[in-house]
Write an enzyme that holds these catalytic residues in place. Structure first.
Site, PDB file in Angstrom:
ATOM      1  NE  ARG A  97      -3.103   0.852  -0.634  1.00  0.00           N
ATOM      2  CZ  ARG A  97      -3.376   1.022  -1.916  1.00  0.00           C
ATOM      3  NH1 ARG A  97      -2.954   2.116  -2.566  1.00  0.00           N
ATOM      4  NH2 ARG A  97      -4.057   0.106  -2.578  1.00  0.00           N
ATOM      5  CE  LYS A 164       1.697  34.891  -1.916  1.00  0.00           C
ATOM      6  NZ  LYS A 164       1.374  34.684  -3.355  1.00  0.00           N
ATOM      7  CG  ASP A 215      -3.081  36.951  -7.028  1.00  0.00           C
ATOM      8  OD1 ASP A 215      -3.052  35.727  -7.262  1.00  0.00           O
ATOM      9  OD2 ASP A 215      -3.687  37.442  -6.059  1.00  0.00           O
TER      10      ASP A 215
END
Length: 279
Positions: A97, A164, A215
């Site tokens: 898994r 930003k 943006d």
């Protein structure tokens, strides 16, 4: 040899899954039992993470035999065997898994990235990822993006200046933020500024930004921003980027399209492991 930081990620994933032991496998399968198995693709996909899957089993037992039948970057059709594995049956079952989780996730990113790159074929636009990655898996996910044919944006906060909106507020404006960045980094570091309005684009240009990220602008705003910048800075567009918008975004004249969906929204592809012999 695989980077030890990646090995540590794999070992943590195994520890998370196995914990104090696999009570099913340890109850049903003797410690000495040997077996063989393989992993098969159940849909068309671009493979990524084959070595990571192999390392999962090697972490459990270095003596297992792992044979890759495909390489990262291969376009794989349904029914294709991608690798074969042999060794102690307990190891094969315990690693199944975790190996599939890595392989399905990374191949899903590579498959999506390849599809997006093909949507931009014939344009000069570069498609890049973002820092919107799964905590702890960034290096693997960004690797899968490259396997798919797209490019990486900065790896983290340490390898690029991206000013930003909150940085701008903290500094009192774009001009001051760029000034501080220019004074604080060496001459080889490019400075990128995020702009969400056309006046902010003008401010970033006046401040001498090397890259301007547009943006969440609409198409008319993007086209106007490209015209105003006029080659004086690299133009990146970001925000709500989807595959069906790539061509129209590219046609505005931007240089770079960045998309968080390359990593945070890629669907895991379907692969399955089958044991073909055991005792």
């Amino acid at each position: 040899m695989m980077d030890m930081s990646i090995v540590a990620v794999i070992e943590n994933a195994l520890k998370e899954d196995i914990g104090t032991g696999d009570i099913t496998t340890d109850t049903l399968v003797s410690e000495s039992a040997e077996g063989r198995g393989y992993v098969i693709a159940k849909e068309a996909l671009v493979l990524a993470g084959i070595d990571v899957a192999g390392q999962v089993f090697k972490c459990l037992d270095p003596e297992v035999t792992f044979t890759a039948l495909c390489r990262d970057g291969d376009r794989v059709e349904p029914g294709t065997r991608v690798f074969e594995i042999g060794g102690r049956l307990r190891v094969l079952l315990k690693g199944e898994r975790t190996a599939l989780n890595f392989l399905q996730h990374l191949s899903g990113i590579a498959t999506q990235a390849r599809s997006w790159v093909e949507a931009l074929r014939g344009t000069r636009v570069r498609l890049v990822d973002t820092r919107k990655t799964t905590p702890g898996l960034r290096m693997l996910e960004k690797y899968a993006v490259r396997v798919g044919g797209a490019c990486n944006h900065r790896i983290g906060l340490f390898d690029g200046v991206l000013i930003k909106d909150n940085h701008i507020v903290a500094c009192g404006g774009i001009a001051e933020a760029v000034r501080r960045a220019r004074a604080g980094v060496h001459h080889l570091v490019r400075i990128e500024v995020e702009a969400s309005t056309l006046p902010e684009v003008d401010e970033a240009l006046a401040a001498g930004a090397d890259v301007i990220m547009l943006d969440n602008m609409d198409l008319p705003q993007i086209s106007e921003a490209v015209a105003r910048i006029n080659g004086r800075a690299t133009v990146e567009v970001s925000g709500s980027v989807a595959r069906d918008r790539l061509r129209e975004l590219a046609e505005t004249g931007v240089d770079i399209i960045s998309a968080g969906r390359l990593t945070h929204s890629a669907r895991a592809v379907d692969l399955s492991m089958r044991i073909e012999s055991g005792a």
